[in-house]
Design a protein around this motif. Structure first.
Motif, PDB file in Angstrom:
ATOM      1  N   PRO C 258       7.649  19.105  -0.222  1.00  0.00           N
ATOM      2  CA  PRO C 258       8.576  18.163  -0.577  1.00  0.00           C
ATOM      3  C   PRO C 258       8.913  17.080   0.497  1.00  0.00           C
ATOM      4  CG  PRO C 258       9.264  20.067  -1.531  1.00  0.00           C
ATOM      5  CD  PRO C 258       7.999  20.425  -0.419  1.00  0.00           C
ATOM      6  N   ILE C 274      -4.618  14.067 -10.480  1.00  0.00           N
ATOM      7  CA  ILE C 274      -3.238  13.999  -9.788  1.00  0.00           C
ATOM      8  C   ILE C 274      -2.450  14.632 -10.787  1.00  0.00           C
ATOM      9  CG2 ILE C 274      -3.051  11.804 -10.631  1.00  0.00           C
ATOM     10  CD1 ILE C 274      -1.343  11.094  -7.975  1.00  0.00           C
ATOM     11  N   HIS C 275      -1.914  15.729 -10.280  1.00  0.00           N
ATOM     12  CA  HIS C 275      -0.982  16.594 -11.018  1.00  0.00           C
ATOM     13  C   HIS C 275       0.535  16.108 -10.833  1.00  0.00           C
ATOM     14  CE1 HIS C 275      -3.739  19.564 -12.307  1.00  0.00           C
ATOM     15  NE2 HIS C 275      -4.184  19.540 -11.056  1.00  0.00           N
ATOM     16  N   LEU C 276       0.650  14.982 -11.632  1.00  0.00           N
ATOM     17  CA  LEU C 276       2.096  14.318 -11.624  1.00  0.00           C
ATOM     18  C   LEU C 276       3.017  15.027 -12.478  1.00  0.00           C
ATOM     19  CD1 LEU C 276       1.001  10.455 -12.402  1.00  0.00           C
ATOM     20  CD2 LEU C 276       1.937  11.449 -10.328  1.00  0.00           C
ATOM     21  N   GLU C 277       2.718  15.810 -13.184  1.00  0.00           N
ATOM     22  CA  GLU C 277       3.609  16.760 -14.115  1.00  0.00           C
ATOM     23  C   GLU C 277       4.267  17.805 -12.721  1.00  0.00           C
ATOM     24  OE1 GLU C 277       0.612  17.193 -13.673  1.00  0.00           O
ATOM     25  OE2 GLU C 277      -0.002  19.286 -13.980  1.00  0.00           O
ATOM     26  N   LEU C 279       4.147  16.656  -9.418  1.00  0.00           N
ATOM     27  CA  LEU C 279       4.427  15.944  -7.980  1.00  0.00           C
ATOM     28  C   LEU C 279       5.282  14.768  -8.275  1.00  0.00           C
ATOM     29  CD1 LEU C 279       0.814  15.284  -6.668  1.00  0.00           C
ATOM     30  CD2 LEU C 279       2.557  16.811  -5.972  1.00  0.00           C
ATOM     31  N   TRP C 280       5.808  14.466  -9.564  1.00  0.00           N
ATOM     32  CA  TRP C 280       6.698  13.097  -9.944  1.00  0.00           C
ATOM     33  C   TRP C 280       8.364  13.454  -9.226  1.00  0.00           C
ATOM     34  CZ3 TRP C 280      11.607  13.241 -12.035  1.00  0.00           C
ATOM     35  CH2 TRP C 280      11.903  14.364 -12.824  1.00  0.00           C
ATOM     36  N   SER C 281       8.320  14.736  -9.029  1.00  0.00           N
ATOM     37  CA  SER C 281       9.879  15.030  -8.441  1.00  0.00           C
ATOM     38  C   SER C 281       9.593  15.447  -7.042  1.00  0.00           C
ATOM     39  CB  SER C 281      10.406  15.898  -9.314  1.00  0.00           C
ATOM     40  OG  SER C 281       9.643  17.402  -9.235  1.00  0.00           O
ATOM     41  N   GLN C 282       8.461  15.431  -6.463  1.00  0.00           N
ATOM     42  CA  GLN C 282       8.492  15.878  -5.207  1.00  0.00           C
ATOM     43  C   GLN C 282       8.603  14.925  -3.779  1.00  0.00           C
ATOM     44  OE1 GLN C 282       8.173  19.644  -4.782  1.00  0.00           O
ATOM     45  NE2 GLN C 282       9.056  19.260  -6.737  1.00  0.00           N
ATOM     46  N   ASN C 283       8.932  13.843  -4.243  1.00  0.00           N
ATOM     47  CA  ASN C 283       9.377  12.724  -3.037  1.00  0.00           C
ATOM     48  C   ASN C 283       7.982  12.610  -2.164  1.00  0.00           C
ATOM     49  OD1 ASN C 283      11.684  13.534  -4.501  1.00  0.00           O
ATOM     50  ND2 ASN C 283      12.863  12.632  -2.757  1.00  0.00           N
ATOM     51  N   ILE C 284       6.806  12.655  -2.590  1.00  0.00           N
ATOM     52  CA  ILE C 284       5.620  12.743  -1.705  1.00  0.00           C
ATOM     53  C   ILE C 284       4.934  11.312  -1.644  1.00  0.00           C
ATOM     54  CG2 ILE C 284       5.162  15.248  -1.814  1.00  0.00           C
ATOM     55  CD1 ILE C 284       2.811  13.157  -3.676  1.00  0.00           C
ATOM     56  N   SER C 285       3.992  11.146  -0.711  1.00  0.00           N
ATOM     57  CA  SER C 285       3.154   9.971  -0.713  1.00  0.00           C
ATOM     58  C   SER C 285       1.662  10.293  -0.750  1.00  0.00           C
ATOM     59  CB  SER C 285       3.541   9.084   0.261  1.00  0.00           C
ATOM     60  OG  SER C 285       4.982   8.527   0.457  1.00  0.00           O
TER      61      SER C 285
ATOM     62  N   HIS D 103      16.410  17.216  -3.145  1.00  0.00           N
ATOM     63  CA  HIS D 103      15.908  18.797  -3.125  1.00  0.00           C
ATOM     64  C   HIS D 103      16.922  19.830  -2.206  1.00  0.00           C
ATOM     65  CE1 HIS D 103      12.486  16.702  -4.268  1.00  0.00           C
ATOM     66  NE2 HIS D 103      11.893  17.783  -4.379  1.00  0.00           N
ATOM     67  N   HIS D 268       6.696  12.492 -15.643  1.00  0.00           N
ATOM     68  CA  HIS D 268       5.196  12.972 -16.254  1.00  0.00           C
ATOM     69  C   HIS D 268       5.169  14.277 -16.736  1.00  0.00           C
ATOM     70  CE1 HIS D 268       2.997   9.214 -15.088  1.00  0.00           C
ATOM     71  NE2 HIS D 268       4.011   9.235 -14.209  1.00  0.00           N
ATOM     72  N   LYS D 271      -1.007  16.035 -16.061  1.00  0.00           N
ATOM     73  CA  LYS D 271      -1.748  15.306 -14.957  1.00  0.00           C
ATOM     74  C   LYS D 271      -2.492  14.071 -15.416  1.00  0.00           C
ATOM     75  CE  LYS D 271      -6.116  17.573 -16.129  1.00  0.00           C
ATOM     76  NZ  LYS D 271      -7.083  18.541 -15.475  1.00  0.00           N
ATOM     77  N   ALA D 272      -2.672  13.066 -14.492  1.00  0.00           N
ATOM     78  CA  ALA D 272      -3.630  11.911 -14.842  1.00  0.00           C
ATOM     79  C   ALA D 272      -4.767  11.713 -14.089  1.00  0.00           C
ATOM     80  CB  ALA D 272      -2.456  10.936 -14.783  1.00  0.00           C
ATOM     81  N   ILE D 286       0.604   5.708  -2.774  1.00  0.00           N
ATOM     82  CA  ILE D 286       1.484   6.201  -4.369  1.00  0.00           C
ATOM     83  C   ILE D 286       2.233   7.066  -3.862  1.00  0.00           C
ATOM     84  CG2 ILE D 286       1.064   7.413  -6.442  1.00  0.00           C
ATOM     85  CD1 ILE D 286      -1.950   6.775  -5.982  1.00  0.00           C
ATOM     86  N   THR D 288       6.057   9.309  -5.144  1.00  0.00           N
ATOM     87  CA  THR D 288       6.800  10.057  -6.148  1.00  0.00           C
ATOM     88  C   THR D 288       8.139  10.107  -5.664  1.00  0.00           C
ATOM     89  OG1 THR D 288       6.390  12.215  -5.833  1.00  0.00           O
ATOM     90  CG2 THR D 288       4.721  11.012  -7.030  1.00  0.00           C
ATOM     91  N   ARG D 289       9.074  10.248  -6.592  1.00  0.00           N
ATOM     92  CA  ARG D 289      10.691  10.644  -6.012  1.00  0.00           C
ATOM     93  C   ARG D 289      11.590  11.036  -7.164  1.00  0.00           C
ATOM     94  NH1 ARG D 289      13.652   6.688  -1.680  1.00  0.00           N
ATOM     95  NH2 ARG D 289      15.448   7.894  -1.217  1.00  0.00           N
ATOM     96  N   LEU D 290      12.104  12.018  -6.800  1.00  0.00           N
ATOM     97  CA  LEU D 290      13.246  12.166  -7.793  1.00  0.00           C
ATOM     98  C   LEU D 290      14.182  11.512  -6.983  1.00  0.00           C
ATOM     99  CD1 LEU D 290      14.804  13.803  -9.925  1.00  0.00           C
ATOM    100  CD2 LEU D 290      14.836  15.880  -8.353  1.00  0.00           C
TER     101      LEU D 290
END
Lengths: 345, 345, 345, 345
Positions: C258, C274-277, C279-285, D103, D268, D271-272, D286, D288-290
Motif C-alpha cells: 500500500p 489490472i486488478h482495480l477491484e 488496487l482501487w483502495s491501495q494508494n498505489i501508482s 491504511h 471498482h 478487473k479492467a 495511473i 489509486t487512493r482511498l
C-alpha cells in the motif's frame, strides 16, 4: 536516583534526584541504558538557552527500557527496549500532522530543556506513543544512541534540506559530530563529491575515513578556490553549515553553486550577513531546521540493514558516575579528539 | 532606426541607431510592436549595473513581428507574431537543460544589458528558437508585453519559489508592479489569505482591486502584529520580498511562519542581516531567483483562457518618440500612480 | 561502409551501405567506435515495430568520434569523442522543454527505427547539440555504451519513476540486462532491500553479485509469499517490471505495498489485466515511460567518479564483421549467459 | 436511539438501537447533527462489501456535537462542534506518520463498515483526537458534511493525485457527486480547461454551472475525438476516473496525454484492461487512493474563507425518520436529480 543537574551558567553536578513519576496518561518512565552529551548541553551550560532553568536534569538523547506507562499509552509496555527521540511529539497538532514535530505545540525540544532529561537513571517521556521508537531485538543499542538526535539532525537538516542528489557535489563546513553525521547520511544519495572543510586535521582525517572525497584544512587552503576548482568553477550543489557562527555561514554563501542550497544545521547565537547583492540572482535556497525526527524509523532500518554504522561516532565511554569527566572530555574535543561520548548508568 | 540609448549614469537619449543585423545563424530580427520600461532599467541609469556599458540600447521586454531569421532558426519565419522573453536561452547548456535559463552560459539576462535591447524599432534576438514564444492569433498583444518579464518574475520568483498553496497565507512586501504581478499569479493556487504590505495608499488600493484579502499601510499599522493577528499568531506561510532593500528583507523574517518560505524577488544592491539566532530553529527557507521564464508558455495559456488579465497592470501609453516622457512618468511612480507604461514604436 | 540492415521480419544481413551525409544544419556524422544490440532490435526483427521498414540500418546505442558537423552545430567539432543517446531531442519543442525528450516532436526514438542507426561504421545524428554527450578524456568508452540506453532506461523508468528511497524495499521482476541496470542504479538511493525475481538461476547469481539482497527463483519459490515475508507482510515499496508480458505485470500487482509504486520498464506487445477491484483502495501508482535520457549527464558523472561500473554488463565482444554472431549470442541469452554484447567496427 | 441498520444484501430498516458507549480511552461519543448517504452505502446494500456484516449501523459522514469523551482524549470536550472524518486514524502507526490515514492499522475506513456509523442519533468515534476536526464558530455546518468524505476524496484522489496544474487540461469521467467534488476542487489550481464527460444531461448542466469549461454528453459525442480536438491532439494532462467500471477506466486510457496522469477515484468491483501495448511508452501514471483526509483542515480553511462552497452539492433534505425516503431518492439519482441528500436526526 542519580542525575546530572544544571545549576545555572557554568555550574553542574551529579546529584541525587527524585525518580520521575507518570504525570499524564500518555507518559512513559524509561530506565536509561545509555545516554550521551550534545553540543547543545554545552550551550545550556554557557547560559545561552534561557528556557532551561537551574535544577533541570540535562540530556535529550538515549536508549532505555520501559519501566512504567500511563493509562493512554498503547504502543509500549514495561520491558520494551526503546530509542528516545530528542523531539517530543503529540502526533495530533497541526505541526505534527505536517511532520513538523519540532514545533509540536505541546512538545518539540523539551527534554533536558523545559522538562527533565536523560542524563539520569530514569526519565519521563511525554507523548510516549509518538516520541519513542521500538528497538528491534539484536540491534546494537549503543550505536542507536546516535539516532536520538545527531543522525536525524545531520540527515534532515543537512542532507534532506540540502537536496543531496546522485552525481551531485556537497560541501560540508564543520567536521564535528554533526558535520560527520551529515557526511555519513549524505552517502544515502550517492553524491559524486563530498568535500569536508574544517581547521582540525584530526577531524578531517576522520572525515576522510568516513568517505569524504576531498578534505580542506582552512589553515592551509582557501576553501572557496578549492571548491570552485573541483566543481568546474560552479561551486557545490549542496552546502551544509555545521558550525553555527557568522563567519562559516558567510563562507557557505561563497561556496554554493547557482541553483544550489545552503542547508543550515548550526545553532546560531547571533545574526549574520546575507549577501543579497550577489545572491538575489543566483537561484539559491537557504534552509533552517530544528530536527523533526521524522526520519528516525527509516534510519533505524538502515542501521539494522547495515547500510549505516553510527557506532563509528563513539570515541569515549563513561559510567554515569563519571559524567563530569565525560563533560570534560567532550568539552575539550580538539585536545581529546572526542566525537560522541557514551554514558552508561 | 530610433532607439533609447544609455550614455552612462543619469544619461539617456532617443537617438538614430543602426538597425540590427543577423550575427549568428540562430538569431532573429524582430520589429518591435510594443515594449515597456522595467525597474531594472532605472537601476542601469543609476549606474548600478556595471555589465551595461554606454552606447547600449535599453529594454528587455516586448512583443513584435519577425522580420528576418538566421539559417539555423526552425520555429519562426518572417511575419510571425512573437513574445520576446527577457531571458535568452540556448536550450543546450547544462543550466538550460535543468530549466535554469537565467544562467544559460551564452544567454541569460543579456537583452538591454550586454547586447542591445527592445526600446527601439528593431531588436536582434539570439537563440531565437528558444527565446521567443509564438503569439496565438487574436491574443491581446499589449497585455502580453507583461509576459516578457514581470509576470513570470512574480510567478516564478514569488509564487512558485514561495510554494503558495490552497488554503495558505501569503504576505507580499511591496505593492509595486512586481508585487502586484505576484499577487495576480498567487491566485492560481487559491491561498486563503493574501496580505499586501506597502506605504503607498494608492498601490494598496490597487492591490485590493486585484484581490488582496488584507492591505497594510505601514505608515499606520505595525505589519508584524497585523500579520500575526490574522494568522493565529503564526505568521504567513509564504512571504514575498518585492522591494529589494535590507529593511524589507528583515521585515520578511519577522513575518514568516515556522515551516514557511521567504521568496525574494527584489533586486538588492547591498547585503542585509539574517537573524539566524531566531531563524535557525524555525524550519524556514529563503529563496532567490533570477526569472527563468520557464513558465511563460503556461502563463500564455492562462491569458488566452482568460484566467489572468495582465493588461490591468498597464496604466500609461506612449509612442516611442515620447519614451523620455515615459521614463519620467515611470520614474515618478508615487506621483503619477504609474505601474507599467506601454511604449509603441 | 558496412552496416547491419533489416530486411523485414526475420531477415537481416551485414551489407555495404552508403555512408550517411549531413542532411540538416543540426546534424553530425559520427564514426562509430562501439555499438551494441538491444532487446528492442530483436522486437524489430520479429516484425513487432511497424515504424521500422525494410532497408533500415538497425541500432540506437554507441559511442564514437565526430566526423563532420552541420552548419548549426555549436557544441561539437570533428575529432570529439561522443556518447550517442538512443533518444534524439530538438531541445525546443514543448516536450523537450519539459524534459520529456522521448516525445520530442521531431525526435524521440528514431535511431535504428525511422532513420538509420548505429550498427554501422558511420551514423547521422540529427539535433546533434542536444542528442550527443561529450566524453571526458580517459573515460572507459566501452562501458559508456551502456549509457546510450540501458542504464538511463533502468534508472529513469525503474528507479526514478519507482521512487526508490533510503531504507525502502525494491522488488525487480526480470533479471535481464534492463532489470540488472535498474538494480545497479537503485543503489544510488540506498534501499534497505533489493529483491530480484527471475526464473534463470544464472541471471539471479549475477543479480546477487550486483548487490541484490535477496534473489527469488520462481521455479522453486512463490515470489508473493517470499516478498511479503521479508517486508513484514506489506509488500515492496517499489516494484519494477522489467519483462514486458501480462503475467509479470500481474505479478507486480501482487507484490506492491500500500502506498507503493509499480514502475513499468517492459516493452509490452499486448494488453494486461489490472486488478482495480483490489488496487482501487491501495494508494498505489503505476508508471510507464520511454526513457528520456535526461539523466545521462548525471550518470556520466557517476561513472567518472566510480560510483557506477556499467562495464559489468558486458559479457561478450565482437567485431562488426561478426555482428550476425553477436545477434545469435544475444538472441540465445539463456544458453549463452549473454547480457550485453559489445560490437566494435 | 434511532439508527439505520443494515440487515444483509438488499435489506435495511430504521430501528431502535442501543446508544453507543465509550469503549477505549481515546473514544468520543458524538450526537449527530447532520449526516448523509454515500455511494459506498449503496455498495454495502448490494452485498459488495463483505467486511460489513448484518446488524451494522451504516454511514461514515456527518457533523455533530461532542457528548462524552474517553480519559485519553485531550483535544475535544463535551459541547464542542465537530466534523467527523470518514477515515479513523490513530496518528501513531507507520501509515499514519506518513499521512496515509486510510491504511491506519487500527483505523482506516471502519465507520459504518466494521463498526457502527453515523446514520443514527449518536456515534462512537475511536481515536477521536485524530479523527475529528473542530468546527469554527459560525461555519455552515450543513455544508461541512461534504467535508467528511466527498470533498477530500475528490480533491486527494482526483486533484492532488492527478497533479492538476495552472494552465493544464483536466478531463473528468463521471459527473456524479464525486466527479463534481473533483471539479470544484480542481479549481484550486486554476487549470485552463476542465472537461466533464457523462451521459446524464442534467449532471452535465450542473457541471457547467460548477465551472466546467466543456461538457461532453457521450450519448451524442465521441469523447476521445472531442478531448483530442480541444487539446491540440494531445489529450488531457489529468484524467479523473469517477465512475468505477471497466469501460470508463479504459476510456481514461484513450484520453490521457503523453506525460499525463489517470487518477482513479471510482470504487471498482472487477478487473479492467490496461493497454500497455500503447501505454508503455507514453510516460503516464495511473494512481489509486482511498482518501486519507489529510487535506480536511485545508479544505475547512477554504470553506471558511469562501473559496469553496460545498453546499452546492446538497440537493435534498430529510429528517432521520425519513431516511428510507432519502435512500430511495439518492438511489434513483438519474430520476430525482439527487447529488447529496442531507439527513438531520
Amino acid at each position: 536516583m542519580k542525575a546530572l543537574i544544571y545549576h545555572g551558567p557554568g555550574q553542574k553536578s551529579l546529584d541525587e534526584h527524585a525518580k520521575p513519576q507518570i504525570v499524564d496518561a500518555g507518559d512513559a518512565i524509561i530506565r536509561v541504558s545509555h545516554t550521551t552529551i550534545c553540543g547543545t548541553d554545552l550551550h545550556i551550560l554557557k547560559g545561552d538557552v534561557p528556557t532551561c532553568v537551574p535544577g533541570r536534569v540535562l540530556g535529550h538523547e538515549g536508549v532505555g527500557i520501559v519501566e512504567e506507562v500511563g493509562a493512554a499509552v498503547v504502543t509500549f509496555k514495561p520491558g520494551d527496549h526503546v530509542l528516545i527521540s530528542c523531539i517530543t511529539a503529540c502526533g495530533r497538532c497541526d505541526y505534527c500532522r505536517r511532520g513538523m514535530y519540532s514545533h509540536c505545540t505541546t512538545g518539540g525540544w523539551i527534554l533536558g530543556n523545559t522538562i527533565d532529561g536523560t542524563q539520569a537513571e530514569f526519565v519521563r517521556i511525554p507523548h510516549a506513543d509518538t516520541s519513542l521508537h521500538p528497538i528491534p531485538a539484536g540491534a546494537d543499542e549503543e550505536a542507536l544512541v546516535m539516532l536520538s538526535d545527531i543522525l536525524p539532525t545531520g540527515f534532515e537538516c543537512g542532507v534532506l534540506n540540502g537536496k543531496v542528489q546522485p552525481g551531485g557535489s556537497v560541501a560540508i563546513v564543520g567536521a564535528g559530530p554533526i558535520g560527520l553525521a551529515a557526511l555519513l547520511t549524505a552517502g544515502f544519495y550517492s553524491p559524486a563529491q563530498v568535500i569536508m572543510i574544517d581547521l582540525d586535521p584530526n577531524r578531517l582525517a576522520t572525515a576522510e575515513r568516513f568517505g569524504a572525497t576531498l578534505t580542506l584544512d582552512t589553515n592551509h587552503v582557501d576553501p572557496v578556490a578549492a571548491v570552485k576548482e573541483t566543481t568546474e568553477g560552479r561551486g557545490a550543489d549542496t552546502v551544509i553549515e555545521a558550525v553555527g557562527i557568522p563567519a562559516t555561514f558567510e563562507l557557505c554563501q561563497e561556496l554554493v553553486a547557482p541553483g544550489g542550497v545552503i542547508a543550515n544545521i548550526g545553532v546560531h547565537g547571533e545574526k549574520a550577513d546575507i549577501h543579497l547583492e550577489k545572491l538575489w540572482s543566483q537561484n539559491i535556497s537557504i534552509t533552517t531546521r530544528l530536527v523533526d525526527t521524522v526520519s528516525t524509523p527509516m534510519l533505524l532500518k538502515t542501521v539494522v540493514s547495515a547500510k549505516l554504522d553510527p557506532s563509528q561516532l563513539i570515541t569515549h565511554r563513561f559510567s554515569l558516575n563519571d559524567i563530569l569527566d565525560a563533560y570534560d572530555t567532550f568539552g575539550r574535543a580538539a585536545a581529546t579528539q572526542a566525537l560522541k561520548v557514551l554514558i552508561t548508568p
